[in-house]
Scaffold this motif. Structure first.
Motif, short mmCIF file in Angstrom:
data_model
loop_
_atom_site.label_atom_id
_atom_site.label_comp_id
_atom_site.label_asym_id
_atom_site.label_seq_id
_atom_site.Cartn_x
_atom_site.Cartn_y
_atom_site.Cartn_z
N ASN A 60 0.82 -1.24 0.16
CA ASN A 60 -0.07 -0.06 -0.11
C ASN A 60 0.97 1.07 -0.02
OD1 ASN A 60 -1.52 2.14 1.01
ND2 ASN A 60 -2.85 1.04 2.19
N ALA A 61 0.76 2.13 -1.05
CA ALA A 61 1.84 3.06 -1.20
C ALA A 61 0.84 4.50 -1.36
CB ALA A 61 2.58 3.00 -2.40
N LYS A 62 -0.07 4.55 -0.64
CA LYS A 62 -1.21 5.76 -0.68
C LYS A 62 -0.43 6.92 0.06
CE LYS A 62 -5.52 3.65 -1.03
NZ LYS A 62 -5.76 2.32 -0.22
N SER A 63 0.41 6.63 0.94
CA SER A 63 1.39 7.63 1.56
C SER A 63 2.64 7.06 2.09
CB SER A 63 0.73 8.58 2.71
OG SER A 63 0.66 7.64 3.83
N ALA A 64 3.58 8.06 1.73
CA ALA A 64 4.89 7.63 2.68
C ALA A 64 4.83 7.19 3.89
CB ALA A 64 5.93 8.67 2.56
N ILE A 65 4.02 7.51 4.98
CA ILE A 65 3.95 7.06 6.28
C ILE A 65 3.40 5.57 6.41
CG2 ILE A 65 1.61 8.26 6.69
CD1 ILE A 65 4.10 8.20 9.36
N ILE A 66 2.32 5.41 5.40
CA ILE A 66 1.98 4.20 5.48
C ILE A 66 3.01 3.03 4.88
CG2 ILE A 66 0.19 2.44 4.27
CD1 ILE A 66 -1.74 4.88 3.95
N GLN A 114 4.30 0.05 7.10
CA GLN A 114 4.31 -1.28 6.70
C GLN A 114 5.42 -2.11 6.82
OE1 GLN A 114 3.08 -2.54 2.42
NE2 GLN A 114 1.24 -2.87 3.45
N ARG A 115 6.68 -1.22 6.51
CA ARG A 115 8.02 -1.89 6.79
C ARG A 115 8.33 -1.96 8.15
NH1 ARG A 115 7.29 -1.36 1.56
NH2 ARG A 115 8.70 -0.53 0.22
N ARG A 116 7.81 -0.90 8.98
CA ARG A 116 8.23 -1.31 10.53
C ARG A 116 7.46 -2.37 10.89
NH1 ARG A 116 5.79 3.69 13.10
NH2 ARG A 116 6.84 3.26 14.91
N MET A 117 6.35 -2.62 10.48
CA MET A 117 5.24 -3.66 11.13
C MET A 117 5.85 -4.98 10.84
SD MET A 117 1.70 -1.80 10.10
CE MET A 117 0.75 -3.33 9.85
N LEU A 118 6.75 -5.14 9.75
CA LEU A 118 7.52 -6.40 9.46
C LEU A 118 8.74 -6.13 10.47
CD1 LEU A 118 7.86 -8.94 7.93
CD2 LEU A 118 9.30 -7.69 6.22
N GLY A 119 9.47 -5.26 10.24
CA GLY A 119 10.71 -5.41 11.13
C GLY A 119 10.55 -5.22 12.57
N SER A 120 9.74 -4.69 12.87
CA SER A 120 9.69 -4.69 14.51
C SER A 120 9.01 -5.91 15.14
CB SER A 120 8.77 -3.48 15.02
OG SER A 120 9.31 -2.33 14.41
N ALA A 121 8.33 -6.81 14.26
CA ALA A 121 7.48 -7.92 14.88
C ALA A 121 8.57 -8.94 14.97
CB ALA A 121 6.34 -8.26 13.93
N PHE A 174 13.30 7.09 3.15
CA PHE A 174 12.52 7.85 3.97
C PHE A 174 12.89 9.21 4.41
CE2 PHE A 174 11.31 3.39 4.37
CZ PHE A 174 9.92 3.42 3.94
N SER A 175 11.89 10.19 4.46
CA SER A 175 12.30 11.52 4.84
C SER A 175 12.65 11.57 6.14
CB SER A 175 11.53 12.73 4.63
OG SER A 175 10.70 12.99 5.54
N ALA A 199 9.00 11.38 13.40
CA ALA A 199 7.81 11.42 14.24
C ALA A 199 7.31 9.77 14.51
CB ALA A 199 6.83 11.84 13.34
N ILE A 200 8.25 8.93 14.03
CA ILE A 200 7.64 7.71 14.31
C ILE A 200 9.07 6.61 14.91
CG2 ILE A 200 5.97 7.44 12.63
CD1 ILE A 200 7.95 6.10 10.55
#
Ligand code: PLP
Length: 735
Positions: free
Chosen positions: A230-236, A240-247, A324-325, A331-332
């Motif tokens: 899902n690339a609707k925005s940079a934050i999404i 999504q990347r974080r949800m993989l890496g952090s799990a 990523f900027s 912020a995240i």
């Protein structure tokens, strides 16, 4: 399918196994316990394979269904077992958790790990809406829709249970740092396990799919959880990347799995590095580490973490590299993450961004590209790391991609007796044996061609009928013509199917439809061009190329006086892929060199003996064998001079299309006038390419890279797959 393993089950109860996370189906308790034991060993001699996508649809490879059919089990008296039997025989067969080559490669790799008893587990995400479903309308082009599927009813998938309360699902809690520390937000997720079962049913690799789509999940989790890429925005995208890496770490801890090595299949799961460094700093400096660490401490921690990471880079294309900027990331992320990222994720080209591909390049103990050519391109892109960048050329899982007809033919052949467990055995086919194999093989090919042509004609018909109800204009011009104009078997059929990315140049050979038509008319030979593939929903240039393919159909048909028929097959997935790579007569690959890092669909064709017609890019540089296995065309200049951009004026259309038109008559003459020599090229593919471009060979090269300490007999049985070929040029074969 024949099964030769002495550990294969003899009755169905033996396929049920349990542990504290649930009851599963597909391998015996003994096999389950052995594998689980390896994954939880204190010394950590196993692998965690991390991938944003895994493509392993049970409709193209289904050892349990095959076993049930062979044993003629259609129902069972025990209602619980009967439910499983029905699910495996009749259940849905798609797990739409992939977008293309990267995911299919992951699935094929894990299947080979299972076949070869490599101790590994995989981690990915579960997307409730998959990637997307493609509808194609001739006037509109691609229309994308959410994919509806239910993991609950899909065979091979099991939701893990909570060991303390077995009627409840297992819940893992994953920390996310949004805004200022110290306290992370804990996000809950369920976990699904897919059993990737060996062809011999004597081992498996568990794939853990993290399911974040829980009813009370926050919206910043829900959106990225639902749809792959899902690339609707940079934050999404970043989330999504974080949800993989952090799990990764919380999951391994919850399961008690101990792999020492984390293999990043592409850099998507890279944030695991941040967690690992954080852990190192915390261990060394305690709770108040934030005030105490200097840059040198962070770099030292990063170096220790690097020992755990093996990284495979899959593309030289810029859009495939994550940036990523800095502002967005501030912020995240944990305050310490920014300090870490400033040191290890700086981007050589822009100071406002973090470059996660560059970070993965820096923090690893081994890194590889996916073909020899791609290794060299990667060295050029990342000169600072040139010394450590190696090649491990991709492969495909031969049991998945060799068609049923071809398989039945190989089964009958005494010297290929071992082909299911050892794809390198094709190397030993002699000239004489090839001659004996030829008529049987030709017949199998003819049947596969018929299956494909029947499928396409049935599709043309259904599109015509659907139009009345759905108002969708059939994607194919042929649907509007009488059925006598539809496809005929045994007409030379060229296949092309892949993601519609600009650099893949799906429309290359239609650059000059007039000239293409003239060639067919001059030779008076018909040709079917079968195309399939999806464009990412946000990829407007990709979508325009797809639309161009549709727009070219009528013109080609008319100008070639009906000799050239171009058909687009919507909804490209593994099943369509298998039908195409085995049913066509030649497989076309027309990327802009050197942007196709490997390409694997051409290997699937080669597994079925189908010759490739390809640009000298990716795997084909290694698979071409001086023309014995197919044809090459187009730009072949040195990669030091090649332009890596996808800009329209850098795509070399005119030059490479002209090269194709020059070559085409030779191929048509070979197919129609010299069928014996055409068939020889096909048989050469079996002998020269199956032994190299299979995932058993590839996995064996990875195992060497991982440095696992395995029992001697296992080590030896894995080693034999890389005896014939090593991707690192000049490297000595293992004696
Ligand atoms: C094999 C495969 C791919 C990858 O093909 P490439 O040649 O690497 O582009 C993509 N999608 C599906 C469904 C496949 O089966």
């Amino acid at each position: 399918m024949n099964i030769s393993s002495p550990n294969a089950p003899t009755h169905i109860e033996q396929l049920i196994c349990t542990n504290r996370f649930g009851t599963f189906f597909g391998v015996s308790q003994q096999v389950f316990d052995r594998v689980w034991g390896q994954l939880t060993r204190p010394d950590g001699d196993s692998i965690a394979y991390i991938s944003m996508e895994i493509g392993a649809d049970p409709d193209v490879f289904h050892p349990i269904k095959d076993w049930l059919e062979r044993e003629r089990i259609r129902e069972h008296a025990d209602p619980q077992i009967n439910r499983l039997v029905q699910k495996y025989l009749n259940g849905p067969r798609k797990i739409p958790n992939y977008s293309g080559g990267l995911g299919v490669l992951a699935g094929d790799t894990l299947k080979s790990f299972a076949d070869m008893h490599v101790p590994a587990l995989a981690i990915s995400l579960l997307y409730r809406e998959g990637y997307f479903s493609q509808i194609v309308d001739s006037k509109v082009g691609q229309i994308d829709q959410a994919t509806r599927w239910t993991p609950e009813t899909t065979p091979t998938l099991f939701q893990l249970r909570n060991p303390e309360a077995p009627d409840q699902p297992l819940v893992i809690e994953i920390p996310f740092y949004n805004g200022p520390p110290p306290h992370p937000t804990m996000v809950k997720a369920h976990v699904w396990m897919k059993l990737e079962i060996a062809g011999e049913l004597d081992s498996f690799v568990p794939e853990f799919l993290i399911d974040y789509s829980l009813p009370d999940a926050p919206s910043w989790i829900i959106e990225p959880a639902h749809q792959l890429y899902n690339a609707k925005s940079a934050i999404i995208k970043a989330n999504q990347r974080r949800m993989l890496g952090s799990a990764i770490l919380p999951l391994l801890e919850a399961l008690g799995c101990t792999p020492r090595t984390i293999h990043l299949n592409e850099q998507h799961g890279i944030t695991v590095i941040l967690r690992l460094i954080l852990q190192e700093l915390h261990d060394a400096f305690g709770d108040a580490f934030l005030d105490r660490v200097a840059d040198a401490d962070i770099l030292a921690a990063a170096e220790r973490v690097a020992h755990k990471i093996v990284y495979t880079i899959h593309t030289p294309v810029k859009a495939g590299h994550d940036r990523f900027s800095r502002e967005l990331y501030s912020a995240i992320s944990h305050k310490a993450f920014q300090q870490i990222l400033n040191l290890i994720a700086h981007d050589e080209e822009g100071c406002h961004e973090y470059n996660f591909t560059a970070m993965a390049m820096r923090i690893n103990r081994a890194v590889n590209g996916v073909s020899r050519l791609h290794r060299d391109v990667t060295k050029r892109q990342f000169p600072a790391f040139a010394d450590k960048i190696k090649a491990i050329t991709n492969g495909v899982h031969h049991l998945t991609w060799i068609s049923e007809q071809r398989a039945a033919c190989f089964d009958q052949f005494p010297s290929l007796r071992a082909w299911r467990t050892d794809p390198s055995c094709f190397d030993a086919i002699t000239e004489q044996e090839a001659t004996a194999l030829a008529p049987m093989f030709k017949e199998a090919w003819r049947k596969d061609n018929r299956l494909l042509i029947d499928y396409v004609n049935a599709m043309l018909k259904s599109h015509r009928e659907q139009m009345v109800e759905t108002w969708i204009d059939p994607p194919n011009h042929l649907s509007n013509l009488p059925e006598t104009e539809w496809l005929q078997p045994d007409v030379f059929t060229i296949g092309f199917a892949r993601r519609f990315s600009t650099y893949k140049r799906a429309d290359l050979i239609f650059d000059d439809i007039g000239l293409l038509s003239d060639i067919l008319i001059a030779l008076d030979r018909p040709v079917n061009f079968l195309f399939a593939g999806k464009a990412h929903p946000a990829d407007e240039p990709g979508k325009s190329v797809l639309k161009l393919i549709l727009d070219n159909q009528e013109e080609l048909y008319i100008r070639s006086k009906g000799l050239g028929k171009l058909v687009f097959i919507p909804g490209y997935d593994m099943q369509i892929s298998k039908l195409m790579v085995s049913g066509v007569h030649a497989w076309l690959n027309s990327p802009k060199r050197p942007l196709e890092a490997s390409g694997t669909s051409g290997m699937k064709a080669a597994m079925n003996g189908v010759p490739n017609i390809s640009i000298m890019d990716g795997w084909w540089v290694e698979g071409y064998h001086d023309g014995q296995t197919g044809w090459k065309f187009g730009y072949e200049g040195p990669i030091e001079e090649a332009d890596l951009s996808e800009a329209p004026d850098a795509l070399l259309y005119a030059e490479d299309a002209a090269a194709f038109y020059q070559l085409l008559p030779t191929i048509l003459e070979s197919f129609y006038d010299h069928p014996a020599s055409y068939l020889k090229r096909a048989l050469n593919n079996l002998r020269l390419n199956i032994p190299i471009f299979n995932t058993h060979r590839m996995a064996a090269e990875y195992v060497a890279q991982y440095g696992l300490r395995l029992p001697k007999d296992l080590e030896e049985s894995i080693d034999r797959f890389r005896r014939l070929y090593l991707s690192e040029e000049g490297a000595m074969p293992i004696p």
